[in-house]
Design a protein around this motif. Structure first.
Motif, PDB file in Angstrom:
ATOM      1  N   THR A  24       0.747  -1.253   0.107  1.00 50.31           N
ATOM      2  CA  THR A  24       0.065  -0.053   0.012  1.00 50.31           C
ATOM      3  C   THR A  24       0.689   1.330  -0.079  1.00 50.31           C
ATOM      4  N   GLY A  25       1.981   1.087   0.477  1.00 50.69           N
ATOM      5  CA  GLY A  25       2.917   2.423   0.576  1.00 50.69           C
ATOM      6  C   GLY A  25       3.067   2.693   1.949  1.00 50.69           C
ATOM      7  N   SER A  26       2.255   1.971   3.012  1.00 47.77           N
ATOM      8  CA  SER A  26       2.281   2.335   4.348  1.00 47.77           C
ATOM      9  C   SER A  26       2.667   1.044   5.018  1.00 47.77           C
ATOM     10  N   LEU A  55      -5.922  10.118  -1.704  1.00 53.78           N
ATOM     11  CA  LEU A  55      -4.681   9.891  -1.419  1.00 53.78           C
ATOM     12  C   LEU A  55      -4.178   8.628  -1.650  1.00 53.78           C
ATOM     13  N   ILE A  56      -5.018   7.808  -0.677  1.00 51.82           N
ATOM     14  CA  ILE A  56      -4.912   6.305  -0.694  1.00 51.82           C
ATOM     15  C   ILE A  56      -5.035   5.784  -1.961  1.00 51.82           C
ATOM     16  N   GLU A  59      -2.083   6.269  -4.381  1.00 46.51           N
ATOM     17  CA  GLU A  59      -0.844   5.570  -3.937  1.00 46.51           C
ATOM     18  C   GLU A  59      -0.875   4.190  -4.330  1.00 46.51           C
ATOM     19  N   ALA A  62      -0.611   3.959  -7.924  1.00 49.58           N
ATOM     20  CA  ALA A  62       1.035   4.067  -8.478  1.00 49.58           C
ATOM     21  C   ALA A  62       1.765   2.846  -7.988  1.00 49.58           C
ATOM     22  N   ASN A  63       1.536   2.262  -6.662  1.00 47.49           N
ATOM     23  CA  ASN A  63       2.057   1.144  -6.496  1.00 47.49           C
ATOM     24  C   ASN A  63       1.856   0.000  -7.519  1.00 47.49           C
TER      25      ASN A  63
END
Length: 80
Positions: A24-26, A55-56, A59, A62-63
């Protein structure tokens, strides 16, 4: 006369299917989700206004594009 007792096997549950994920990036969100966003599944992101839903989603897109290519990304925003 002797009787032989057959061994009864205990019932077992089938193994849960492995769901492939991408990050997820987080790190915290990955831990909460069981590894990241699931592949081949639909995910709904819900919440109040201005809480970071878009934003989530960006992201996540993009991932996913980084791993699998941008031609496979679809985004549907339904609030506006």
């Amino acid at each position: 006369m002797s009787q032989t007792r057959s061994k009864v096997k205990p019932l077992s549950r089938p193994a849960a299917p492995q769901i492939r994920t991408f990050p997820t990036g987080s790190t915290l969100l990955d831990l909460q989700n069981g590894g990241g966003w699931p592949l081949a599944r639909m995910v709904n992101i819900v919440g109040d206004a201005s809480t970071g839903k878009t934003l989530i989603a960006i992201e996540a897109a993009a991932n996913f594009a980084r791993l699998f290519g941008a031609e496979n990304v679809r985004y549907c925003e339904t609030e506006a």
